[in-house]
Design an enzyme around this catalytic site. Structure first.
Site, PDB file in Angstrom:
ATOM      1  N   GLU A  60       0.823  -1.215   0.000  1.00  0.00           N
ATOM      2  CA  GLU A  60       0.000   0.000   0.000  1.00  0.00           C
ATOM      3  C   GLU A  60       0.852   1.259   0.000  1.00  0.00           C
ATOM      4  OE1 GLU A  60      -0.785  -2.726   1.643  1.00  0.00           O
ATOM      5  OE2 GLU A  60      -2.728  -3.163   0.725  1.00  0.00           O
ATOM      6  N   HIS A 129     -10.925  -5.113   8.187  1.00  0.00           N
ATOM      7  CA  HIS A 129     -11.746  -4.989   6.982  1.00  0.00           C
ATOM      8  C   HIS A 129     -13.026  -4.203   7.232  1.00  0.00           C
ATOM      9  CE1 HIS A 129      -9.120  -8.339   6.020  1.00  0.00           C
ATOM     10  NE2 HIS A 129      -9.435  -8.206   4.743  1.00  0.00           N
TER      11      HIS A 129
END
Lengths: 327, 399
Positions: A60, A129
């Site tokens: 990321e 998540h």
């Protein structure tokens, strides 16, 4: 015209804008050949090719950094993080560089990047998540934070985010990705990035919310109207930063009551910012203390408990009733 | 078909004994529904269904020991519509619900048309509430149009109207179907007059019956009492003469009473628009015939709710004929400055033992209720008044 889901509206906006503007590049994990973990970028690789739709390694920090480099050199990258919970390793690039590029170069360089990420709970996902950490970005000068809550707003706001010359954090409430459909004309019409949207007019109480909680808030507002005669004005904030306080204050001056509903944890959430603004600018109009209905100040629980973490329709209805009885 | 094998129910448990099946072949089950209970080396464990579907086959009977990993149940799985939602984690809810098109997404246009609430700090609102002041009635003195604490205090010194219905009640009212209307005309006047009268007067009531058997002029075998209102007026005249204290006005401020020789009789008349009390001035000056004409006129005016204002003033005592519908006695409200009102109930028949003729015979009784302001009238004055009316009504039948 065919009705489309929120995730399909994201795809439609990317498709439209990539056709219209060759400088737009997509990058992220599994977004090209696979079409993205939620299929937001489906078919775009086939249509626009490997030079414009890039599969990246699982890094990321690198995704965020590459995007800044591209943006400073004339491209308009739209980078996808698979989940908002994976974004923390990209913070350094986003906060230290993306948000500051314009200021650092005295306006010679801008950073027209859009960081897309699915966010929020309610889909029975594991740790990392399901969180809603929009407030982390809203705190940083130089970033815009945009959260759509319907297919039409996803389409119009994403177009506006891509066209914006500065970095935009575009958070997609994944619980709503396929929860309903809407007819969204593919006209390329963007929506304003600096205003709230009044979804329902009312005189009794202002419900301020964003993201997936718009869904529960609308259900609660309808229930309050139909069964209690309490008429709520529902405002979808949509752009968390910069915050359109003018519209919220206006509404609260009319109703005298305000509940802020967000899925994120309460402490230092965006709800606190809105409440503080109301205390500064709408105090004289208040008939009851401003209320927040939020997630708890805990880690977002595993999915068996996530339903209990997130604000419910009942909680909103109950709080609204209490507020009406305050005076 | 999907076969579900016995999972490892502990850490490395090799087998489990089936204690009870909760389902049989052919049953439909949903996810997490308990299917069976098994006994392991460590505990009794319930095994929930991993699937939604129909049970095809149970592979072991109750009491049988099953090895970990051996087939336990076969399912026919429900057909699931596959959505290309792809996510490797979690499950997205999916529906075909179509949202309406976006409402007004040019929100700023709506902002020009709103009315600002009263501007006041919570401290000011608290003060106003404790003083029962409606803030919308207070004029703000500050240049910003905020109501200040001083504004509220200044307002409190003046006469302020009482606080409106609380928001609380207002909200409840909205939750049930109803119609609302503002009271107006005679109904509004009634509300004001009755409330103020009830607050001022020390009301006391006295009940009795007048025997009006002699007034009966039967028609087709049914009792009939012609001109009863006229006779009641005459009886009140007689009673006022006997006891002038009730045909009077009371001045509470100066503690005076004004006794009248002339009787201005207020006659309470119901109408759909509310209560009217027109006044016949100096009833004693009219012949029976003229009085009957006047009563008829009042009745027709009431139907049109069209009383000239001067007709509603200067009563000295009031008569209310409540009894044509139902009801025997009442506690009518005395309206100041008058001090007495008579209410008349429904005529009823009553068997009465006559000790002279040694017979039972039917008598007709007229219930009378006399309310009086005990500030101005004593109990015995009222009783003498009522007695005089009863005597007079009985006597009127003889003439």
């Amino acid at each position: 015209m065919k009705a489309i889901t929120l995730v399909e509206a994201v795809n439609q906006a990317l498709d439209y804008e990539m056709s219209a503007d060759e400088s737009i590049v997509l990058l992220g994990e599994d977004i090209a050949k696979n079409g993205g973990v939620f299929r937001a970028t489906l078919d775009l690789f086939d249509k626009f090719g490997a030079e414009r739709v890039l599969d990246t390694p699982l890094a990321e920090s690198m995704i965020a950094g590459i995007a800044i480099g591209m943006a400073s050199q004339g491209l308009k990258p739209v980078a996808e993080f698979q989940f908002m919970g994976f974004i923390y390793s990209a913070f350094d690039h986003i906060i230290s560089h993306a948000s500051r590029l314009r200021n650092r170069t005295r306006g010679r360089l801008t950073c027209p990047v859009v960081y897309r990420a699915p966010y929020g709970g309610g889909i029975h996902a594991p740790e990392h998540h399901s969180e809603s950490t929009e407030a982390l970005f809203a705190h940083i000068p130089g970033l815009r934070v945009v959260i759509p809550s319907s297919p039409a707003r996803a389409y119009g706001l994403l177009l506006a985010a891509i066209r914006n010359p500065d970095p935009v954090i575009f958070l997609e409430p994944k619980r709503l990705y396929r929860l309903f459909k809407q007819v969204v004309p593919n006209t390329g019409q963007a929506l304003p990035l600096d205003c709230c949207f009044t979804l329902m007019p009312g005189d009794d109480i202002t419900l301020v919310t964003w993201g997936a909680m718009v869904y529960e808030t609308m259900l609660a507002a309808k229930q309050l109207g139909e069964t209690q005669g309490i008429h709520c004005e529902v405002i979808d904030v949509a752009t968390i930063k910069p915050l359109d306080m003018e519209m919220i204050i206006h509404s609260v001056q009319k109703t005298g009551r305000c509940i802020i509903i967000h899925e994120a944890a309460r402490n230092c959430g965006v709800g606190a910012e809105i409440a503080a603004n109301l205390a500064e600018h709408a105090l004289m109009s208040l008939l009851a203390p401003v209320q927040r209905i939020t997630g708890y100040d805990t880690i977002m629980p595993y999915y068996r408990l996530e339903k209990h973490y997130m604000p419910s329709v009942n909680k909103i209805v109950h709080t609204a009733q209490e507020m009406m009885e305050f005076v | 078909m999907r076969v579900f094998n016995l999972p490892d129910l502990g850490e490395g448990l090799a087998e489990a004994k089936i204690r009870e099946w909760y389902v049989k072949a052919g049953d439909s089950v949903h996810v997490d529904q308990p299917l069976l209970a098994v006994e392991t080396a460590k505990a009794m464990v319930e095994i929930p269904s991993p699937n939604q579907g129909k049970i095809a086959n149970l592979h072991a009977k109750t009491g049988v020991m099953v090895q970990t990993g051996a087939p336990l149940i076969s399912f026919h799985l429900d057909e699931v519509v596959e959505h290309n939602q792809a996510t490797v984690v979690g499950q997205l809810s999916h529906s075909e619900t179509i949202l309406e098109n976006e409402p007004d997404i040019k929100p700023k246009t709506a902002m020009s048309t709103y009315s600002k609430r009263v501007q006041a700090t919570p401290k000011v609102r608290q003060l106003a509430q404790s003083l029962k002041i409606d803030l919308s009635q207070v004029t703000p003195s500050s240049p910003h149009q905020h109501i200040t604490l001083e504004d509220v205090r200044a307002h409190a010194k003046q006469n302020h109207p009482p606080l409106k219905a609380t928001a609380n009640r207002d909200i409840w009212l909205r939750s049930i179907p109803h119609t609302s209307e503002d009271l107006h005309g005679a109904r509004r006047t009634m509300a004001h007059v009755m409330q103020s009268a009830n607050q001022q007067v020390v009301l006391t009531s006295l009940f009795d019956d007048a025997d009006i058997t002699a007034l009966n002029t039967p028609l087709d075998g049914k009792p009939r009492f012609r001109g009863l209102t006229l006779k009641l007026i005459r009886a009140m005249q007689d009673a006022c003469q006997e006891m002038p204290a009730l045909n009077a006005h009371f001045d509470a401020e100066n503690l005076q009473r004004h006794l009248f020789k002339q009787i201005n009789l207020g006659i309470a008349i119901d109408s759909p628009q509310g209560l009217f009390v027109p006044v016949i001035q100096n009833v004693g000056s009219y012949s029976d015939q003229v009085l009957c004409t006047k009563l008829a006129q009042l009745k027709s005016l009431a139907e049109n709710a069209a009383f000239p204002a001067n007709l509603l003033k200067h009563a000295t005592i009031t008569l209310s004929n409540i009894g044509t519908i139902a009801g025997r006695y009442a506690t009518p409200i005395v309206v100041p400055p008058t001090v007495a009102i008579v209410a008349v109930g429904k005529v009823r028949d009553k068997l009465q033992w006559d000790s002279i003729t040694q017979k039972c015979c039917c008598h007709f009784k007229l219930p009378l209720s006399l309310s009086f302001d005990h500030r101005a009238v004593t109990g015995s004055e009222a009783a003498y008044f009522l007695k005089a009316m009863i005597t007079s009504l009985a006597a009127l039948g003889d003439t």
